[in-house]
Design a protein around this motif. Structure first.
Motif, short mmCIF file in Angstrom:
data_model
loop_
_atom_site.label_atom_id
_atom_site.label_comp_id
_atom_site.label_asym_id
_atom_site.label_seq_id
_atom_site.Cartn_x
_atom_site.Cartn_y
_atom_site.Cartn_z
N THR A 53 0.85 -1.18 0.00
CA THR A 53 0.00 0.00 0.00
C THR A 53 0.88 1.23 0.00
O THR A 53 2.09 1.16 0.20
N ARG A 54 0.24 2.37 -0.23
CA ARG A 54 0.99 3.63 -0.28
C ARG A 54 0.46 4.53 0.82
O ARG A 54 -0.57 5.19 0.65
N PRO A 55 1.14 4.55 1.98
CA PRO A 55 0.64 5.31 3.13
C PRO A 55 0.32 6.76 2.80
O PRO A 55 -0.62 7.32 3.38
N ASN A 56 1.07 7.33 1.88
CA ASN A 56 0.80 8.74 1.53
C ASN A 56 -0.55 8.92 0.84
O ASN A 56 -1.06 10.04 0.75
N PHE A 57 -1.11 7.80 0.35
CA PHE A 57 -2.40 7.85 -0.33
C PHE A 57 -3.54 7.37 0.56
O PHE A 57 -4.68 7.29 0.09
N HIS A 58 -3.22 7.04 1.82
CA HIS A 58 -4.27 6.62 2.73
C HIS A 58 -5.28 7.74 2.93
O HIS A 58 -4.92 8.92 3.02
N LYS A 59 -6.55 7.36 3.02
CA LYS A 59 -7.58 8.32 3.39
C LYS A 59 -7.42 8.69 4.87
O LYS A 59 -6.72 8.02 5.63
N GLU A 60 -8.11 9.74 5.26
CA GLU A 60 -8.01 10.21 6.64
C GLU A 60 -8.50 9.14 7.62
O GLU A 60 -9.31 8.29 7.29
N LYS A 61 -8.00 9.23 8.85
CA LYS A 61 -8.37 8.30 9.90
C LYS A 61 -8.79 9.08 11.13
O LYS A 61 -8.20 10.11 11.47
N TRP A 62 -9.81 8.58 11.82
CA TRP A 62 -10.27 9.14 13.08
C TRP A 62 -10.21 8.04 14.15
O TRP A 62 -10.26 6.86 13.83
#
Length: 221
Positions: free
Chosen positions: A208-217
């Motif tokens: 996966t590409r962490p820089n492309f992860h969606k936001e997390k709450w």
């Protein structure tokens, strides 16, 4: 004082559907058939020691689980099913549907999610372990990363350190799917402390590409 960072962004993402990642803190308002809250941590460890006559040893939950998993697995799993089969739960749990979860991941072994949705006529739980991931409006893809009390005895319920550490390598398909889902949708962590090796690997996986992860709450109580 309650704090909700980027609330408008989160509310907008709900319309598209989100990932839910659930830990032990999520199930605190559920009770088993004995009328007791589902046991956590040290409480569970003490109950196991009492049940299996292990005295007041200094063994922690991971060590006790390793011993019983190797020596009395069937009896141990029967006890876990007694402790974690949900008989009753706070009706506020039905509000989880308002979050519009598309994927639910959990490290819990209880069956609370099944119970929440069992009478829902618009949604159903699709267990990814057996059915694979599906894409349809009624389905909520459910992944029990540490096993589940509804699974047969040949499927592990994970408490010991070595199994937790090896969970990623022993079932990479689901963990890699988690990594991909982090890219596709925002994720809400609920009652979870991020100690699990597999989750950390999914967050940082080469697949996966962490820089492309969606936001997390994360919900902190």
């Amino acid at each position: 004082m309650k704090r909700f960072d980027n609330q408008h962004l989160f509310e907008n993402e709900i319309k598209k559907g989100i990932n839910l990642f659930l830990g032990a803190g999520f199930s605190v308002l559920a009770k088993n058939k004995n009328g007791s809250n589902l046991p956590l941590g040290n409480t569970l460890n003490d109950l196991i020691k009492e049940k299996f006559n292990m005295g007041k040893s200094s063994l922690n939950l991971s060590q006790v689980s390793t011993i019983l998993g190797n020596s009395r697995k069937q009896d141990f799993y029967s006890f876990l099913r007694e402790m974690f089969t949900v008989k009753d739960f706070d009706k506020d749990y039905f509000n989880i549907d308002k979050l519009n979860p598309i994927n639910i991941y959990t490290t819990n072994i209880d069956d609370l999610i099944y119970k929440i949705y069992e009478e829902n006529e618009e949604k159903y739980i699709n267990d990814v372990t057996y059915q694979g991931e599906v894409s349809e409006n009624m389905a909520i893809n459910f992944s029990a990363l540490h096993g589940n009390i509804r699974y047969p005895n040949d499927r592990e319920m994970i408490f010991d350190v070595s199994s937790i550490s090896n969970a990623y390598s022993s079932n990479p398909r689901i963990w890699n799917q988690l990594a991909l889902d982090f890219e596709k949708r925002v994720t809400l962590f609920w009652g979870y402390g991020l100690q699990d090796t597999g989750v950390i690997q999914s967050l940082t996986s080469s697949n996966t590409r962490p820089n492309f992860h969606k936001e997390k709450w994360i919900i902190i109580t």
